[in-house]
Scaffold this motif. Structure first.
Motif, short mmCIF file in Angstrom:
data_model
loop_
_atom_site.label_atom_id
_atom_site.label_comp_id
_atom_site.label_asym_id
_atom_site.label_seq_id
_atom_site.Cartn_x
_atom_site.Cartn_y
_atom_site.Cartn_z
N GLU A 1 0.82 -1.22 0.00
CA GLU A 1 0.00 0.00 0.00
C GLU A 1 0.85 1.27 0.00
OE1 GLU A 1 -1.89 -3.47 1.20
OE2 GLU A 1 -0.34 -2.46 2.36
N GLY A 2 2.19 1.09 0.06
CA GLY A 2 3.07 2.25 0.07
C GLY A 2 3.34 2.82 1.45
N THR A 3 2.98 2.06 2.49
CA THR A 3 3.20 2.51 3.86
C THR A 3 4.59 2.12 4.33
OG1 THR A 3 0.85 2.16 4.33
CG2 THR A 3 2.32 2.37 6.23
N PRO A 4 5.34 3.02 4.96
CA PRO A 4 6.66 2.65 5.49
C PRO A 4 6.54 1.57 6.56
CG PRO A 4 6.42 5.04 5.39
CD PRO A 4 5.05 4.45 5.14
N PHE A 5 7.47 0.62 6.53
CA PHE A 5 7.47 -0.51 7.46
C PHE A 5 8.90 -0.66 7.96
CE2 PHE A 5 8.14 -4.95 8.50
CZ PHE A 5 6.99 -5.33 9.15
N ALA A 6 9.10 -0.55 9.28
CA ALA A 6 10.45 -0.60 9.86
C ALA A 6 10.65 -1.88 10.64
CB ALA A 6 10.67 0.61 10.77
N SER A 7 11.86 -2.45 10.51
CA SER A 7 12.21 -3.66 11.25
C SER A 7 13.70 -3.59 11.59
CB SER A 7 11.89 -4.91 10.43
OG SER A 7 12.53 -4.85 9.17
N LEU A 8 14.17 -4.59 12.33
CA LEU A 8 15.56 -4.62 12.77
C LEU A 8 16.28 -5.76 12.07
CD1 LEU A 8 17.49 -3.20 14.85
CD2 LEU A 8 16.97 -5.09 16.40
N ALA B 1 8.36 -10.04 6.69
CA ALA B 1 7.56 -9.12 5.88
C ALA B 1 8.45 -8.19 5.06
CB ALA B 1 6.63 -8.31 6.78
N HIS B 2 9.56 -7.75 5.66
CA HIS B 2 10.40 -6.80 4.92
C HIS B 2 11.01 -7.44 3.68
CE1 HIS B 2 13.36 -8.09 8.27
NE2 HIS B 2 13.67 -8.80 7.19
N THR B 3 11.27 -8.76 3.71
CA THR B 3 11.83 -9.42 2.54
C THR B 3 10.81 -9.48 1.41
OG1 THR B 3 13.17 -10.78 4.02
CG2 THR B 3 13.01 -11.48 1.72
N ALA C 1 9.04 -7.00 -3.90
CA ALA C 1 8.09 -6.23 -4.72
C ALA C 1 8.61 -4.85 -5.07
CB ALA C 1 6.75 -6.12 -3.99
N ASP C 2 9.37 -4.25 -4.17
CA ASP C 2 9.89 -2.89 -4.37
C ASP C 2 11.18 -2.77 -3.56
OD1 ASP C 2 10.45 -0.15 -4.42
OD2 ASP C 2 8.33 0.43 -4.28
N GLY C 3 12.30 -2.71 -4.25
CA GLY C 3 13.59 -2.73 -3.58
C GLY C 3 13.98 -1.44 -2.88
N ARG C 4 13.19 -0.40 -3.04
CA ARG C 4 13.53 0.87 -2.38
C ARG C 4 13.46 0.71 -0.86
NH1 ARG C 4 9.45 5.03 -4.81
NH2 ARG C 4 8.11 3.17 -4.63
N CYS C 5 14.47 1.25 -0.18
CA CYS C 5 14.52 1.09 1.27
C CYS C 5 15.41 2.17 1.87
CB CYS C 5 15.07 -0.28 1.65
SG CYS C 5 16.77 -0.57 1.09
N SER C 6 15.38 2.24 3.18
CA SER C 6 16.34 3.05 3.92
C SER C 6 16.85 2.24 5.09
CB SER C 6 15.74 4.39 4.38
OG SER C 6 14.72 4.17 5.33
N ILE C 7 18.07 2.53 5.50
CA ILE C 7 18.74 1.81 6.58
C ILE C 7 19.24 2.84 7.59
CG2 ILE C 7 20.65 0.29 7.18
CD1 ILE C 7 20.49 -0.83 4.33
#
Length: 246
Positions: free
Chosen positions: A33-40, A60-62, A67-73
């Protein structure tokens, strides 16, 4: 170098230090849905400082990265007191799976940095990912911030192929035969606790040390490009460390 240039260099050095010393990072991905999802997740680095991740397909993050490789770390340094007073660095990029059989140095560097991951690294539902930062944002504490293009926080590896080719052997040699020198580097040059220190990786700009949950980054006074230059520099650094102990 004037004061402004000196401050700019110090901020960039801080960003690079966080890239090399933080082992557990916040990974932010995008839901369908385009919602940011944060994990460790655990992280390590390639010789150029780009990120290596080991992710489970059950997470879930995998599935979101598939589906969309864009991310931030987010690489955040912990410490006593106000957590917002400690430095942190956000990397923005795009992650992609890779076959560790085609890039064994990436697998080796990740497991050297995160040895407990060896228990499950070869499970069929785990895969290695690579993320090259396209941008970076440093918050070094109150009044200390900077924004960089991704390549600004990476280590130049052009012309350093000889060093990178011999990195695995150099790391193994130092850990097998020169743990006393590694301990000197850590305790006398970096002022880290007196523990058994191990080398987890080398690159043209420095060396990464680990001891249990602690990490350290020894930045070289000048970049090295070959095994010969590295050996000479390590001898010099050991002499400096011994002198500092006197």
């Amino acid at each position: 170098m004037d004061e402004a240039e000196s401050q700019e260099a110090a901020l960039l050095a801080e960003a690079k230090r966080l890239i090399r010393t933080i082992r557990a990072a916040t990974l932010a991905t995008l839901t369908p849905e385009g919602t940011p999802f944060a994990s460790l997740t655990a992280v390590a680095t390639m010789p150029d400082g780009s990120m290596i991740l080991l992710l489970s397909q059950l997470a879930a993050h995998t599935r979101q990265l598939d589906a969309d490789g864009r991310c931030s770390i987010l690489l955040a340094q912990a410490g006593r007191g106000d957590p917002l007073a400690h430095p942190r660095l956000t990397l923005v990029g795009e992650a992609a799976r890779f076959d560790p059989s085609q890039r064994p140095e990436a697998r080796r560097r990740f497991l050297s940095r995160n040895p407990k991951s060896e228990l499950y690294a070869d499970f069929p539902d785990f895969a290695f990912w690579h993320c090259v930062p396209q941008a970076a944002h440093l918050n070094g504490g109150f009044g200390r911030a900077a924004i960089y293009a991704g390549d600004a926080v990476l280590t130049r590896t052009e012309g350093c192929e000889a060093l990178i080719m011999h990195e695995e052997g150099a790391v193994a040699h130092m850990n097998a035969d020169h743990r006393d020198a590694l301990k000197l580097y850590a305790t006398r040059l970096l002022r880290l606790p007196d523990r058994d220190w191990r080398l987890s990786g080398l690159d043209p700009e420095g060396m990464d040390l680990v001891s249990g949950d602690l990490t350290g980054r020894l930045v070289f006074p000048q970049p090295v490009t070959s095994g010969g230059e590295l050996r000479q520099l390590l001898v010099t650094l050991a002499a400096e460390a011994r002198a500092a102990a006197d």
